[in-house]
Write a protein that holds these residues in place. Structure first.
Motif, short mmCIF file in Angstrom:
data_model
loop_
_atom_site.label_atom_id
_atom_site.label_comp_id
_atom_site.label_asym_id
_atom_site.label_seq_id
_atom_site.Cartn_x
_atom_site.Cartn_y
_atom_site.Cartn_z
N TRP A 34 0.70 -1.27 -0.10
CA TRP A 34 0.01 0.20 0.13
C TRP A 34 0.66 1.30 -0.03
O TRP A 34 0.59 2.24 -0.78
N SER A 35 1.84 1.40 0.73
CA SER A 35 2.83 2.51 1.00
C SER A 35 3.53 2.50 -0.50
O SER A 35 4.00 3.94 -0.50
N ARG A 51 2.36 2.89 -3.38
CA ARG A 51 1.62 3.86 -4.16
C ARG A 51 1.43 3.42 -5.45
O ARG A 51 1.19 4.06 -6.33
N MET A 68 -2.51 -1.15 -8.20
CA MET A 68 -2.77 -2.56 -7.74
C MET A 68 -2.83 -3.66 -9.01
O MET A 68 -2.15 -4.60 -8.53
#
Length: 236
Positions: free
Chosen positions: A67-68, A70, A73
């Motif tokens: 998640w960090s 960025r 996905m």
């Protein structure tokens, strides 16, 4: 006037964290290998509460790092177009890989001798009572998720573009193999080869679910096969 690209800076910081986490896991694996040679636990290592908590924590850290970063996905493999079909494909691939592993293991032991393989790990995670099978099947989930998130999502997805893909696959495969050192020389080679296969599948499909399913099936089926070879493992 210099404009700082904070998104790029944050991505590089995340990559440093990935390297640190991988180094920490490699050190833990090395120490565990030394410990297993001196200490034979009277309980199933896979069902040890501290071990289970650590694996779940590490899987959570991997998700946090994903998640960090960025990054999209899709690049991290955290999207599935058709989960049911992907899961089915993963099961099929896992079965094929297990067949290959067992054929190769038998051939290598017959040709190079028993010293090339160590059943130390498999003996310590093999269910000792029927009721343990369900618990072991559940315990495999965080273990497999942590490895797949680390080597596929974080390394292949997180470093793509910064490191040439062939080098990235080769480097992670060597590392993945070495982290299976407790299984002997053959275990290192086979684990490294499996990592190459799973990495190529991940790059081709772009879906972590595919390799995660295949990885889980491989681990579980290997344990089932080992259960039918208890006498051979105990006399190894």
């Amino acid at each position: 006037m210099t404009i700082i690209d904070f998104s790029h800076l944050w991505l590089n910081l995340t990559r440093l964290a990935i390297i640190f986490l991988t180094t920490l896991l490699a050190w833990i694996t090395y120490r565990s290998n030394l410990l297993l040679k001196e200490f034979q636990p009277d309980f199933n290592l896979l069902l040890s509460p501290p071990e289970l908590i650590v694996r779940m924590l590490l899987a959570g850290i991997c998700l946090l790092l994903a998640w960090s970063s960025r990054l999209p996905m899709a690049q991290l493999g955290l999207m599935a177009d058709n989960p049911l079909r992907t899961t089915g494909a993963g099961i099929g691939i896992g079965i094929i890989v297990v067949i290959g592993i067992n054929v190769l293991t038998s051939w290598c032991i017959n040709h190079f001798g028993r010293h090339i393989y160590s059943p130390l790990v498999i003996r310590n995670i093999l269910p000792r009572r029927p009721m343990e099978w369900g618990l072991v099947a559940l315990a495999f989930l965080p273990a497999v998720a942590m490895e797949e998130l680390l080597f596929r999502t974080l390394w292949l997805g997180g470093f793509r573009g910064a490191v040439p893909l062939p080098l990235l696959i080769a480097g992670t495969s060597i590392l993945f193999g070495l982290m299976h050192q407790p299984q002997g020389q053959l275990g290192i080679i086979i684990a490294g080869g499996i990592n190459v296969i799973f990495s190529m599948l991940f790059v081709w499909s772009g879906q972590l679910l595919l390799t995660l399913t295949a990885h889980y099936v491989v681990n579980l089926l290997q344990l089932i096969v080992a259960n039918y070879q208890k006498n051979w493992l105990e006399d190894y």
